[in-house]
Design a protein around this motif. Structure first.
Motif, PDB file in Angstrom:
ATOM      1  N   SER A 120      41.341  75.317   4.292  1.00 27.19           N
ATOM      2  CA  SER A 120      40.409  75.898   5.264  1.00 27.19           C
ATOM      3  C   SER A 120      40.207  74.933   6.428  1.00 27.19           C
ATOM      4  O   SER A 120      40.223  73.720   6.249  1.00 27.19           O
ATOM      5  N   THR A 121      40.029  75.517   7.616  1.00 26.40           N
ATOM      6  CA  THR A 121      39.733  74.749   8.828  1.00 26.40           C
ATOM      7  C   THR A 121      38.793  75.578   9.688  1.00 26.40           C
ATOM      8  O   THR A 121      38.766  76.807   9.580  1.00 26.40           O
ATOM      9  N   LEU A 122      38.029  74.914  10.546  1.00 27.80           N
ATOM     10  CA  LEU A 122      37.237  75.639  11.534  1.00 27.80           C
ATOM     11  C   LEU A 122      38.212  76.383  12.430  1.00 27.80           C
ATOM     12  O   LEU A 122      39.176  75.808  12.919  1.00 27.80           O
ATOM     13  N   GLY A 123      38.029  77.657  12.620  1.00 27.46           N
ATOM     14  CA  GLY A 123      38.933  78.453  13.435  1.00 27.46           C
ATOM     15  C   GLY A 123      40.025  79.146  12.646  1.00 27.46           C
ATOM     16  O   GLY A 123      40.823  79.882  13.200  1.00 27.46           O
ATOM     17  N   ASN A 124      40.096  78.881  11.343  1.00 23.44           N
ATOM     18  CA  ASN A 124      41.083  79.541  10.471  1.00 23.44           C
ATOM     19  C   ASN A 124      42.532  79.362  10.938  1.00 23.44           C
ATOM     20  O   ASN A 124      43.282  80.320  11.042  1.00 23.44           O
ATOM     21  N   TYR A 125      42.922  78.117  11.189  1.00 26.40           N
ATOM     22  CA  TYR A 125      44.267  77.803  11.655  1.00 26.40           C
ATOM     23  C   TYR A 125      45.235  77.458  10.529  1.00 26.40           C
ATOM     24  O   TYR A 125      46.327  76.958  10.781  1.00 26.40           O
ATOM     25  N   GLU A 126      44.882  77.730   9.293  1.00 26.31           N
ATOM     26  CA  GLU A 126      45.702  77.298   8.161  1.00 26.31           C
ATOM     27  C   GLU A 126      47.148  77.788   8.259  1.00 26.31           C
ATOM     28  O   GLU A 126      48.080  77.018   8.028  1.00 26.31           O
ATOM     29  N   SER A 127      47.364  79.039   8.591  1.00 27.45           N
ATOM     30  CA  SER A 127      48.728  79.587   8.674  1.00 27.45           C
ATOM     31  C   SER A 127      49.526  78.920   9.786  1.00 27.45           C
ATOM     32  O   SER A 127      50.692  78.555   9.601  1.00 27.45           O
ATOM     33  N   LEU A 128      48.905  78.745  10.937  1.00 25.48           N
ATOM     34  CA  LEU A 128      49.579  78.093  12.058  1.00 25.48           C
ATOM     35  C   LEU A 128      49.926  76.647  11.720  1.00 25.48           C
ATOM     36  O   LEU A 128      51.033  76.173  12.004  1.00 25.48           O
ATOM     37  N   LEU A 129      48.992  75.943  11.100  1.00 21.77           N
ATOM     38  CA  LEU A 129      49.245  74.556  10.701  1.00 21.77           C
ATOM     39  C   LEU A 129      50.398  74.482   9.704  1.00 21.77           C
ATOM     40  O   LEU A 129      51.263  73.602   9.803  1.00 21.77           O
ATOM     41  N   LEU A 166      55.173  57.335   8.637  1.00 22.44           N
ATOM     42  CA  LEU A 166      54.618  58.092   7.516  1.00 22.44           C
ATOM     43  C   LEU A 166      54.976  59.555   7.708  1.00 22.44           C
ATOM     44  O   LEU A 166      54.860  60.089   8.810  1.00 22.44           O
ATOM     45  N   ARG A 167      55.420  60.196   6.642  1.00 24.16           N
ATOM     46  CA  ARG A 167      55.608  61.648   6.645  1.00 24.16           C
ATOM     47  C   ARG A 167      54.430  62.227   5.879  1.00 24.16           C
ATOM     48  O   ARG A 167      54.150  61.849   4.745  1.00 24.16           O
ATOM     49  N   ILE A 168      53.732  63.169   6.531  1.00 22.72           N
ATOM     50  CA  ILE A 168      52.567  63.785   5.907  1.00 22.72           C
ATOM     51  C   ILE A 168      52.877  65.261   5.690  1.00 22.72           C
ATOM     52  O   ILE A 168      53.125  65.996   6.642  1.00 22.72           O
ATOM     53  N   ARG A 169      52.879  65.640   4.415  1.00 22.24           N
ATOM     54  CA  ARG A 169      53.042  67.052   4.033  1.00 22.24           C
ATOM     55  C   ARG A 169      51.656  67.572   3.675  1.00 22.24           C
ATOM     56  O   ARG A 169      50.951  66.954   2.883  1.00 22.24           O
ATOM     57  N   ALA A 170      51.301  68.697   4.253  1.00 28.31           N
ATOM     58  CA  ALA A 170      49.942  69.205   4.037  1.00 28.31           C
ATOM     59  C   ALA A 170      49.951  70.611   3.473  1.00 28.31           C
ATOM     60  O   ALA A 170      50.811  71.420   3.812  1.00 28.31           O
ATOM     61  N   ARG A 171      49.003  70.853   2.595  1.00 31.01           N
ATOM     62  CA  ARG A 171      48.649  72.211   2.152  1.00 31.01           C
ATOM     63  C   ARG A 171      47.260  72.447   2.701  1.00 31.01           C
ATOM     64  O   ARG A 171      46.306  71.772   2.310  1.00 31.01           O
ATOM     65  N   TRP A 172      47.155  73.392   3.609  1.00 27.08           N
ATOM     66  CA  TRP A 172      45.896  73.674   4.281  1.00 27.08           C
ATOM     67  C   TRP A 172      45.133  74.763   3.536  1.00 27.08           C
ATOM     68  O   TRP A 172      45.667  75.822   3.266  1.00 27.08           O
ATOM     69  N   PHE A 231      37.043  71.743   6.454  1.00 28.21           N
ATOM     70  CA  PHE A 231      38.290  70.979   6.609  1.00 28.21           C
ATOM     71  C   PHE A 231      38.748  70.617   5.203  1.00 28.21           C
ATOM     72  O   PHE A 231      38.401  69.580   4.650  1.00 28.21           O
ATOM     73  N   SER A 232      39.507  71.521   4.633  1.00 23.94           N
ATOM     74  CA  SER A 232      39.973  71.343   3.267  1.00 23.94           C
ATOM     75  C   SER A 232      41.492  71.393   3.263  1.00 23.94           C
ATOM     76  O   SER A 232      42.092  72.386   3.701  1.00 23.94           O
ATOM     77  N   ALA A 233      42.093  70.304   2.789  1.00 19.96           N
ATOM     78  CA  ALA A 233      43.554  70.218   2.765  1.00 19.96           C
ATOM     79  C   ALA A 233      43.979  69.152   1.770  1.00 19.96           C
ATOM     80  O   ALA A 233      43.212  68.241   1.464  1.00 19.96           O
ATOM     81  N   GLU A 234      45.192  69.291   1.295  1.00 20.19           N
ATOM     82  CA  GLU A 234      45.811  68.259   0.461  1.00 20.19           C
ATOM     83  C   GLU A 234      46.946  67.665   1.266  1.00 20.19           C
ATOM     84  O   GLU A 234      47.805  68.392   1.761  1.00 20.19           O
ATOM     85  N   TRP A 235      46.931  66.342   1.404  1.00 12.14           N
ATOM     86  CA  TRP A 235      47.987  65.646   2.131  1.00 12.14           C
ATOM     87  C   TRP A 235      48.738  64.742   1.167  1.00 12.14           C
ATOM     88  O   TRP A 235      48.124  63.976   0.417  1.00 12.14           O
TER      89      TRP A 235
END
Length: 183
Positions: A105-114, A97-103, A84-88
């Motif tokens: 890595s995630t379990l399941g490799n959902y980075e592109s979808l996120l 709150l507005r949360i902008r994320a750069r994903w 679970f690696s991301a920058e918020w």
């Protein structure tokens, strides 16, 4: 809601002592235990208690303290677990709150979808309340497993956050450094 957390009820192992709360979490939960689920714009992301949550705690508690301050305007956090690696970047917009994320890595490799799902906008109180469910699970489990913490600072700060939460029953908040009944 575009942001929520399901804390679940992972199986817990006895942890007689630990360096700090993060170390206790890593010891108490087996790698095969039920995961917490973070939901980001309808995409479920698994958070392993043992591998992800234990690493996130050192940044999560200070972030929730900061978001709860009256003058809070923005913050940046790097979640640095392997799975679970991301920058918020979190910016206050009125009561939300507005949360902008750069994903990364995630379990399941959902980075592109996120990334496709974009920013999350959530009321600040709900953001803190969702993470409080996870903290409540951990505080309760540390208390039930009689964990003696060498450094209880983060644990004390987590308890204080939960005590400020209006829906936290006070009986689940251990009050001593040794956080359980005598064994």
């Amino acid at each position: 809601m575009s942001f929520s957390i399901q804390a679940g009820c992972p199986a817990v192992r006895r942890c007689g002592s630990a360096t700090d709360m993060a170390d206790a979490v890593g010891e108490m939960y087996a790698s095969g235990a039920e995961d917490a689920i973070l939901v980001w714009n309808l995409v479920p992301v698994r958070l392993s208690y043992r591998n992800d949550v234990a690493v996130l705690l050192d940044d999560l508690v200070p972030l929730l303290e900061e978001v709860g301050r009256p003058g809070f305007s923005d913050a940046q956090v790097f979640w640095g677990s392997d799975t679970f690696s991301a920058e918020w970047v979190i910016v206050r917009e009125g009561d939300s709150l507005r949360i902008r994320a750069r994903w990364h890595s995630t379990l399941g490799n959902y980075e592109s979808l996120l990334a496709e799902r974009g920013d999350v906008v959530v009321p600040a109180e709900e953001f803190v309340g969702e993470w409080a469910k996870l903290l409540r699970r951990i505080v309760t489990d540390v208390g039930a497993q009689c964990a003696e913490l060498e450094d209880s600072d983060l644990f004390g700060r987590a308890k204080a956050l939960l005590a400020r939460s209006s829906d936290t029953p006070q009986h689940v908040l251990p009050r001593r450094r040794r956080v359980c009944r005598p064994c």
